[in-house]
Design a protein around this motif. Structure first.
Motif, mmCIF file in Angstrom:
data_model
loop_
_atom_site.group_PDB
_atom_site.id
_atom_site.type_symbol
_atom_site.label_atom_id
_atom_site.label_comp_id
_atom_site.label_asym_id
_atom_site.label_seq_id
_atom_site.Cartn_x
_atom_site.Cartn_y
_atom_site.Cartn_z
ATOM 1 N N HIS A 183 0.814 -1.211 0.000
ATOM 2 C CA HIS A 183 0.000 0.000 0.000
ATOM 3 C C HIS A 183 0.855 1.271 0.000
ATOM 4 C CE1 HIS A 183 -1.899 3.365 2.248
ATOM 5 N NE2 HIS A 183 -2.895 3.099 1.428
ATOM 6 N N ARG A 184 0.449 2.238 -0.854
ATOM 7 C CA ARG A 184 1.074 3.560 -0.877
ATOM 8 C C ARG A 184 -0.034 4.586 -1.142
ATOM 9 N NH1 ARG A 184 4.294 0.224 0.187
ATOM 10 N NH2 ARG A 184 6.466 -0.009 -0.498
ATOM 11 N N TRP A 185 -0.062 5.678 -0.370
ATOM 12 C CA TRP A 185 -1.090 6.690 -0.589
ATOM 13 C C TRP A 185 -0.944 7.377 -1.941
ATOM 14 C CZ3 TRP A 185 -5.165 5.970 1.879
ATOM 15 C CH2 TRP A 185 -5.220 5.727 3.248
ATOM 16 N N ASP A 186 0.279 7.436 -2.484
ATOM 17 C CA ASP A 186 0.457 8.107 -3.770
ATOM 18 C C ASP A 186 0.213 7.165 -4.947
ATOM 19 O OD1 ASP A 186 2.695 6.535 -3.439
ATOM 20 O OD2 ASP A 186 4.161 8.109 -3.881
ATOM 21 N N HIS A 187 -0.639 6.151 -4.697
ATOM 22 C CA HIS A 187 -1.079 5.257 -5.769
ATOM 23 C C HIS A 187 -2.613 5.247 -5.872
ATOM 24 C CE1 HIS A 187 3.056 4.015 -5.594
ATOM 25 N NE2 HIS A 187 2.905 2.976 -6.380
ATOM 26 N N TRP A 188 -3.256 6.286 -5.356
ATOM 27 C CA TRP A 188 -4.712 6.404 -5.405
ATOM 28 C C TRP A 188 -5.074 7.562 -6.335
ATOM 29 C CZ3 TRP A 188 -8.351 4.751 -1.097
ATOM 30 C CH2 TRP A 188 -7.790 3.733 -0.317
ATOM 31 N N TRP A 189 -5.870 7.277 -7.362
ATOM 32 C CA TRP A 189 -6.271 8.305 -8.323
ATOM 33 C C TRP A 189 -7.793 8.450 -8.379
ATOM 34 C CZ3 TRP A 189 -1.994 5.269 -9.396
ATOM 35 C CH2 TRP A 189 -0.805 5.938 -9.758
ATOM 36 N N LEU A 190 -8.231 9.681 -8.636
ATOM 37 C CA LEU A 190 -9.628 9.997 -8.906
ATOM 38 C C LEU A 190 -9.756 10.529 -10.331
ATOM 39 C CD1 LEU A 190 -11.065 11.830 -5.752
ATOM 40 C CD2 LEU A 190 -12.118 9.875 -6.921
ATOM 41 N N LEU A 211 -8.976 4.644 -9.300
ATOM 42 C CA LEU A 211 -8.016 3.547 -9.436
ATOM 43 C C LEU A 211 -7.137 3.541 -8.189
ATOM 44 C CD1 LEU A 211 -6.020 2.440 -12.557
ATOM 45 C CD2 LEU A 211 -4.864 2.663 -10.353
ATOM 46 N N VAL A 212 -7.033 2.381 -7.580
ATOM 47 C CA VAL A 212 -6.145 2.183 -6.432
ATOM 48 C C VAL A 212 -5.118 1.129 -6.824
ATOM 49 C CG1 VAL A 212 -5.957 1.464 -4.030
ATOM 50 C CG2 VAL A 212 -7.973 2.753 -4.784
ATOM 51 N N ALA A 213 -3.845 1.479 -6.721
ATOM 52 C CA ALA A 213 -2.768 0.543 -7.061
ATOM 53 C C ALA A 213 -1.862 0.351 -5.847
ATOM 54 C CB ALA A 213 -1.971 1.070 -8.252
ATOM 55 N N ASN A 214 -0.979 -0.617 -5.946
ATOM 56 C CA ASN A 214 0.034 -0.806 -4.917
ATOM 57 C C ASN A 214 1.333 -1.271 -5.562
ATOM 58 O OD1 ASN A 214 -0.247 -3.598 -5.366
ATOM 59 N ND2 ASN A 214 -1.734 -3.808 -3.712
ATOM 60 N N SER A 231 3.879 -2.423 -10.500
ATOM 61 C CA SER A 231 2.668 -1.855 -9.918
ATOM 62 C C SER A 231 1.539 -2.850 -10.126
ATOM 63 C CB SER A 231 2.302 -0.522 -10.590
ATOM 64 O OG SER A 231 3.266 0.475 -10.307
ATOM 65 N N TYR A 232 0.570 -2.831 -9.215
ATOM 66 C CA TYR A 232 -0.575 -3.734 -9.324
ATOM 67 C C TYR A 232 -1.858 -2.933 -9.106
ATOM 68 C CZ TYR A 232 -3.695 -7.702 -8.831
ATOM 69 O OH TYR A 232 -4.718 -8.592 -9.019
ATOM 70 N N VAL A 233 -2.810 -3.086 -10.009
ATOM 71 C CA VAL A 233 -4.089 -2.385 -9.917
ATOM 72 C C VAL A 233 -5.023 -3.195 -9.027
ATOM 73 C CG1 VAL A 233 -6.077 -1.483 -11.184
ATOM 74 C CG2 VAL A 233 -3.790 -1.375 -12.201
#
Length: 361
Positions: free
Chosen positions: A251-258, A273-276, A287-289
């Motif tokens: 998990h990383r907060w800078d992998h969350w997009w709106l 989209l939430v990735a890690n 990266s994984y979606v």
């Protein structure tokens, strides 16, 4: 809300007082997350299970600790089967995933005698059924679903699950796409960009560096709305959603997009989209979606494609060499075609198996 205390039964003897078919002197217990030998043994069992099912192992100690650590036990419970020498030979884990849906991890050592291995499996299932009744009762349900997974080529697991009352209900394609350095230019800036009345941006950060709660709630609301009619969708509260995703080792907060539409007076969130991070021990990370969803009213406007181009460009900017994701083989949204057109290919296949457990007899 996430409960302060687990909804599960913590004493395995309450659920499996007479373990069916186990050899003499074998025992059923809970693993000790503070014991490095227990954690190492669980990691070994899980990695061997993965190697047999798909050809390689991807899990590590951090993935095991998500299941067995004190923090994880707020929404999970675990059981192990030990031989007379105390060696762990089988491991079961349950996760109170959402109201009505309980996930079940089911791992039995490879190479055990067939009869003993089957007895271990039966113990894990009996324990999981008992946990389903316990957590279902705590949630006030009449029926609690057990949702477990299996690799498509794992015939041993299929045989055990079918004999234990589970039904194969869905197939999932686990896909990967290579990323090249030049793909950093797929979008103007992965942090934020606009095109034709649409804006895609990272969730905002507050002065403390934490993400803006309103943005996080928008991500949750979009994903809940996007998947409301999808297979096995269960309502998950904002707190449950946030707690679960933060537990992921990648998990990383800078992998969350709106994704927002800019047609009206105020931006309208329509996609997320939430990735890690998929860490690698032998090369670049990937990266994984974990999630991508678009509200039905906004589909057909290139939102999903824009989000995917963004996560690819972000991976390229970070020096990663791949982006992975999971797609429902029977998805009604056409996602499979979109992913294929953008370069994703299936690397292995998994299955969902379900059993519905009446909470009261």
């Amino acid at each position: 809300m996430i409960p302060d205390d687990s909804r599960f039964e913590t004493d395995p003897e309450e659920l499996v007082p007479d373990p069916p078919g186990l050899p003499e002197d074998w025992s059923v217990a809970t693993p000790d997350p503070s014991d490095r030998f227990d954690v190492a043994r669980l990691t070994h069992l899980l990695r061997a299970h993965e190697r047999h099912g798909r050809g390689w192992a991807g899990s590590g100690v951090d993935d095991v600790l998500v299941e067995v650590s004190e923090k994880g036990l707020r929404t999970r419970e675990n059981v192990v089967v030990r031989d007379p020498g105390g060696e762990i030979r089988a491991w079961g884990s349950v996760h109170d995933r959402a109201g009505g849906r309980m996930l079940f991890v089911h791992v039995v050592e490879r190479g055990l005698d067939d009869v003993v291995a089957r007895a271990c499996s039966d113990v894990l299932v009996e324990w999981a059924v008992g946990q389903a009744r316990t957590v279902g009762s705590a949630r006030g349900l009449d029926v609690q679903q057990i949702d477990t997974g299996a690799f498509a080529d794992d015939d041993r697991q299929h045989t055990w699950l079918e004999a234990s009352g589970f039904t194969r209900v869905r197939t999932w394609h686990q896909q990967s796409r290579p990323v090249t350095p030049d793909e950093v230019g797929l979008v103007p800036d992965p942090a934020a960009w606009e095109s034709e009345g649409m804006r895609i941006r990272l969730v905002r950060r507050t002065g403390s560096g934490m993400p803006d709660e309103d943005d996080l709630r928008d991500v949750h609301d979009v994903l809940e709305g996007a998947f409301v009619d999808h297979f096995n969708s269960w309502e998950e509260t904002f707190d449950e959603f946030l707690h679960r995703l933060r537990e992921d080792p990648g998990h990383r907060w800078d992998h969350w997009w709106l994704a927002e539409l800019l047609d009206g007076d105020e931006p309208q969130p329509v996609g997320a989209l939430v990735a890690n991070v998929s860490e690698s021990t032998s090369g670049p990370d990937g990266s994984y979606v974990s999630y991508i969803g678009v509200l039905e009213a906004a589909r057909g406007r290139g939102v999903a494609k824009g989000l995917l181009r963004t996560v690819i460009a972000d991976a390229a900017a970070r020096g990663r060499d791949r982006v992975g994701l999971e797609v429902d083989a029977d998805s009604p949204t056409g996602a499979h075609g979109l992913y294929s057109s953008m370069g994703w290919e299936t690397t292995y296949v998994t299955e969902s198996w379900h059993r519905d457990v009446p909470v009261t007899d």
